[in-house]
Design a protein around this motif. Structure first.
Motif, PDB file in Angstrom:
ATOM      1  N   ARG A 190       0.830  -1.211   0.000  1.00 40.43           N
ATOM      2  CA  ARG A 190       0.000   0.000   0.000  1.00 40.43           C
ATOM      3  C   ARG A 190       0.868   1.265   0.000  1.00 40.43           C
ATOM      4  NH1 ARG A 190      -4.157  -2.815   3.030  1.00 40.43           N
ATOM      5  NH2 ARG A 190      -6.163  -2.467   1.980  1.00 40.43           N
ATOM      6  N   ASP A 191       1.873   1.258   0.854  1.00 41.47           N
ATOM      7  CA  ASP A 191       2.739   2.424   0.956  1.00 41.47           C
ATOM      8  C   ASP A 191       3.476   2.670  -0.351  1.00 41.47           C
ATOM      9  OD1 ASP A 191       4.247   4.503   2.556  1.00 41.47           O
ATOM     10  OD2 ASP A 191       5.919   3.194   2.005  1.00 41.47           O
ATOM     11  N   ALA A 192       3.954   1.600  -0.976  1.00 37.60           N
ATOM     12  CA  ALA A 192       4.701   1.745  -2.231  1.00 37.60           C
ATOM     13  C   ALA A 192       3.811   2.281  -3.346  1.00 37.60           C
ATOM     14  CB  ALA A 192       5.310   0.405  -2.634  1.00 37.60           C
ATOM     15  N   THR A 193       2.586   1.776  -3.435  1.00 37.09           N
ATOM     16  CA  THR A 193       1.690   2.255  -4.492  1.00 37.09           C
ATOM     17  C   THR A 193       1.278   3.701  -4.230  1.00 37.09           C
ATOM     18  OG1 THR A 193      -0.211   1.282  -3.322  1.00 37.09           O
ATOM     19  CG2 THR A 193       0.809  -0.029  -5.060  1.00 37.09           C
ATOM     20  N   ARG A 194       1.171   4.073  -2.957  1.00 33.06           N
ATOM     21  CA  ARG A 194       0.839   5.451  -2.604  1.00 33.06           C
ATOM     22  C   ARG A 194       1.954   6.396  -3.062  1.00 33.06           C
ATOM     23  NH1 ARG A 194      -0.074   4.400   2.678  1.00 33.06           N
ATOM     24  NH2 ARG A 194      -2.106   3.475   2.303  1.00 33.06           N
ATOM     25  N   ARG A 195       3.197   5.903  -2.954  1.00 32.54           N
ATOM     26  CA  ARG A 195       4.359   6.708  -3.347  1.00 32.54           C
ATOM     27  C   ARG A 195       4.648   6.624  -4.838  1.00 32.54           C
ATOM     28  NH1 ARG A 195       8.508   4.323  -1.813  1.00 32.54           N
ATOM     29  NH2 ARG A 195       7.727   2.576  -0.579  1.00 32.54           N
ATOM     30  N   GLY A 196       3.938   5.745  -5.534  1.00 33.87           N
ATOM     31  CA  GLY A 196       4.197   5.558  -6.957  1.00 33.87           C
ATOM     32  C   GLY A 196       5.441   4.744  -7.239  1.00 33.87           C
ATOM     33  N   ASP A 197       5.897   3.988  -6.238  1.00 30.05           N
ATOM     34  CA  ASP A 197       7.099   3.159  -6.394  1.00 30.05           C
ATOM     35  C   ASP A 197       6.671   1.754  -6.805  1.00 30.05           C
ATOM     36  OD1 ASP A 197       9.441   1.687  -6.175  1.00 30.05           O
ATOM     37  OD2 ASP A 197      10.088   2.675  -4.322  1.00 30.05           O
ATOM     38  N   VAL A 198       6.554   1.551  -8.113  1.00 34.08           N
ATOM     39  CA  VAL A 198       6.039   0.285  -8.627  1.00 34.08           C
ATOM     40  C   VAL A 198       7.000  -0.864  -8.342  1.00 34.08           C
ATOM     41  CG1 VAL A 198       5.178  -0.915 -10.668  1.00 34.08           C
ATOM     42  CG2 VAL A 198       4.779   1.531 -10.402  1.00 34.08           C
ATOM     43  N   ALA A 199       8.306  -0.603  -8.422  1.00 34.59           N
ATOM     44  CA  ALA A 199       9.288  -1.655  -8.152  1.00 34.59           C
ATOM     45  C   ALA A 199       9.130  -2.182  -6.728  1.00 34.59           C
ATOM     46  CB  ALA A 199      10.705  -1.133  -8.364  1.00 34.59           C
ATOM     47  N   ALA A 250       6.932  -6.131  -2.694  1.00 33.46           N
ATOM     48  CA  ALA A 250       6.033  -6.419  -1.576  1.00 33.46           C
ATOM     49  C   ALA A 250       4.992  -7.463  -1.978  1.00 33.46           C
ATOM     50  CB  ALA A 250       5.345  -5.136  -1.115  1.00 33.46           C
ATOM     51  N   ASP A 251       4.503  -7.359  -3.196  1.00 35.85           N
ATOM     52  CA  ASP A 251       3.537  -8.335  -3.699  1.00 35.85           C
ATOM     53  C   ASP A 251       4.162  -9.727  -3.736  1.00 35.85           C
ATOM     54  OD1 ASP A 251       0.849  -8.751  -5.098  1.00 35.85           O
ATOM     55  OD2 ASP A 251       2.242  -9.563  -6.590  1.00 35.85           O
ATOM     56  N   ASP A 252       5.395  -9.795  -4.227  1.00 33.90           N
ATOM     57  CA  ASP A 252       6.123 -11.067  -4.246  1.00 33.90           C
ATOM     58  C   ASP A 252       6.257 -11.634  -2.830  1.00 33.90           C
ATOM     59  OD1 ASP A 252       6.607 -11.468  -6.932  1.00 33.90           O
ATOM     60  OD2 ASP A 252       8.498 -10.373  -6.924  1.00 33.90           O
ATOM     61  N   ARG A 253       6.628 -10.759  -1.899  1.00 35.58           N
ATOM     62  CA  ARG A 253       6.859 -11.211  -0.528  1.00 35.58           C
ATOM     63  C   ARG A 253       5.591 -11.800   0.080  1.00 35.58           C
ATOM     64  NH1 ARG A 253      10.521  -7.371   3.025  1.00 35.58           N
ATOM     65  NH2 ARG A 253      11.791  -7.900   1.210  1.00 35.58           N
ATOM     66  N   PHE A 258       0.122  -1.941 -11.458  1.00 34.85           N
ATOM     67  CA  PHE A 258       0.393  -1.343 -10.164  1.00 34.85           C
ATOM     68  C   PHE A 258       0.748   0.136 -10.283  1.00 34.85           C
ATOM     69  CE2 PHE A 258       1.688  -5.741  -8.403  1.00 34.85           C
ATOM     70  CZ  PHE A 258       0.341  -6.053  -8.234  1.00 34.85           C
ATOM     71  N   GLY A 259       0.908   0.613 -11.518  1.00 35.32           N
ATOM     72  CA  GLY A 259       1.137   2.032 -11.710  1.00 35.32           C
ATOM     73  C   GLY A 259      -0.162   2.814 -11.790  1.00 35.32           C
ATOM     74  N   THR A 260      -1.298   2.102 -11.719  1.00 34.91           N
ATOM     75  CA  THR A 260      -2.603   2.744 -11.760  1.00 34.91           C
ATOM     76  C   THR A 260      -3.207   2.712 -10.373  1.00 34.91           C
ATOM     77  OG1 THR A 260      -2.894   1.941 -14.019  1.00 34.91           O
ATOM     78  CG2 THR A 260      -4.868   2.704 -12.877  1.00 34.91           C
ATOM     79  N   HIS A 306      -5.164  -0.098  -5.550  1.00 34.01           N
ATOM     80  CA  HIS A 306      -6.042  -0.114  -4.379  1.00 34.01           C
ATOM     81  C   HIS A 306      -6.847  -1.408  -4.357  1.00 34.01           C
ATOM     82  CE1 HIS A 306      -8.630   1.344  -1.183  1.00 34.01           C
ATOM     83  NE2 HIS A 306      -9.691   1.054  -1.926  1.00 34.01           N
ATOM     84  N   GLY A 307      -7.348  -1.807  -5.536  1.00 33.09           N
ATOM     85  CA  GLY A 307      -8.106  -3.058  -5.605  1.00 33.09           C
ATOM     86  C   GLY A 307      -7.259  -4.255  -5.241  1.00 33.09           C
ATOM     87  N   SER A 308      -6.000  -4.256  -5.660  1.00 30.21           N
ATOM     88  CA  SER A 308      -5.099  -5.365  -5.333  1.00 30.21           C
ATOM     89  C   SER A 308      -4.862  -5.446  -3.835  1.00 30.21           C
ATOM     90  CB  SER A 308      -3.764  -5.194  -6.065  1.00 30.21           C
ATOM     91  OG  SER A 308      -3.935  -5.301  -7.459  1.00 30.21           O
ATOM     92  N   ALA A 309      -4.695  -4.301  -3.184  1.00 33.95           N
ATOM     93  CA  ALA A 309      -4.469  -4.288  -1.737  1.00 33.95           C
ATOM     94  C   ALA A 309      -5.675  -4.840  -0.997  1.00 33.95           C
ATOM     95  CB  ALA A 309      -4.149  -2.878  -1.273  1.00 33.95           C
ATOM     96  N   GLU A 310      -6.877  -4.507  -1.481  1.00 34.60           N
ATOM     97  CA  GLU A 310      -8.089  -5.020  -0.838  1.00 34.60           C
ATOM     98  C   GLU A 310      -8.211  -6.525  -1.022  1.00 34.60           C
ATOM     99  OE1 GLU A 310     -11.384  -2.724  -2.323  1.00 34.60           O
ATOM    100  OE2 GLU A 310     -11.181  -1.281  -0.678  1.00 34.60           O
ATOM    101  N   LEU A 311      -7.846  -7.022  -2.190  1.00 31.73           N
ATOM    102  CA  LEU A 311      -7.846  -8.471  -2.405  1.00 31.73           C
ATOM    103  C   LEU A 311      -6.826  -9.140  -1.482  1.00 31.73           C
ATOM    104  CD1 LEU A 311      -8.169  -8.716  -6.297  1.00 31.73           C
ATOM    105  CD2 LEU A 311      -9.804  -9.572  -4.610  1.00 31.73           C
TER     106      LEU A 311
END
Length: 257
Positions: free
Chosen positions: A120-129, A134-137, A170-172, A177-182
């Motif tokens: 969530r924090d990374a997507t908020r910052r626009g840090d897709v990498a 985090a998604d991998d983890r 993840f750049g959108t 946001h939808g991914s984080a909720e899932l």
């Protein structure tokens, strides 16, 4: 003699693989672009041998294609190929969730929550990498806990092919946001030790990527919706490899123990 084990060659090969793979995923080396081992080796500060090994591995993963005595280039995003890869990864991730949930510890659940907070924090910052890491983890908790080496190997084999789509997704903000909720729903199913619910949510997560692969190929090969840093003359941005051992504070590369 344990101190004389040959490890440096393997480390350099993995370093080259990760650097080139990430440049392809980010779009810094775009679909259809030629790749030359000599050029990449110079940019990475490595010899050509580990770069050739890396390109061979990327070819096996569908990110690079070669014709002997003719060309080596980044593959174009073919929707059918990406959809097929996403379907395979979905099936493996479902199996991992169904198998792993009864085996999860409280520490595993905590690790998943922390990974989603970081996502969530990374997507908020626009840090897709960082979002992808985090998604991998988060998902790796289940893949590791299930203890199935074939699942882990298959996920590792086919995930890179769909990374370019994940980078765009993840750049959108809305999609992220939808991914984080899932992820939240997946974590709650895992915390409740409901294996079938976890498998269903996992299927929903990866089904979204299969659907994303059905978008027109001109969009799939187009520029990413996230900002990327380019060099002059449109040269690919590839992090230079450092043959020295990493510092104690440096985080491990993906897949490292």
């Amino acid at each position: 003699m344990e101190t004389l084990r040959p490890v440096r060659r393997t480390l350099l090969r993995d370093t080259a693989y990760e650097a080139i793979r990430d440049a392809i995923v980010r779009g810094d080396i775009p679909p259809g672009a030629p790749v030359r081992d000599a050029d990449l080796a110079e940019r990475l500060g490595l010899s050509r041998a580990p770069v050739r090994d890396a390109l061979s591995r990327l070819s096996g993963e569908g990110l690079v294609e070669s014709k002997p005595q003719s060309y080596t280039r980044v593959t174009r995003l073919v929707p059918r190929d990406v959809r097929d890869a996403a379907a395979v990864v979905r099936a493996m991730q479902e199996l991992a969730a169904r198998t792993a949930v009864p085996l999860l510890t409280d520490a595993d659940i905590t690790a998943m929550r922390e990974a989603n907070d970081r996502f969530r924090d990374a997507t908020r910052r626009g840090d897709v990498a960082d979002a992808l890491r985090a998604d991998d983890r988060l998902h790796d908790v289940l893949v590791t806990a299930c203890g199935n080496r074939a699942v882990a190997a298959t996920v590792g084999r086919y995930t890179p092919l769909i990374r370019r789509l994940e980078w765009r997704q993840f750049g959108t903000a809305g999609a992220a946001h939808g991914s984080a909720e899932l992820h939240d729903r997946l974590i709650e199913a895992c915390a409740g030790r409901d294996a079938e619910a976890a498998a269903r949510v996992t299927a929903e997560i990866w089904q979204a990527l299969e659907e994303l692969a059905d978008e027109p190929s001109d969009r799939a090969d187009g520029p990413s919706s996230v900002r990327t840093t380019r060099r002059a003359a449109d040269e690919p941005t590839i992090m230079t490899a450092n043959p020295r051992p990493p510092s104690p504070n440096q985080p491990p590369a993906k897949g490292a123990p």
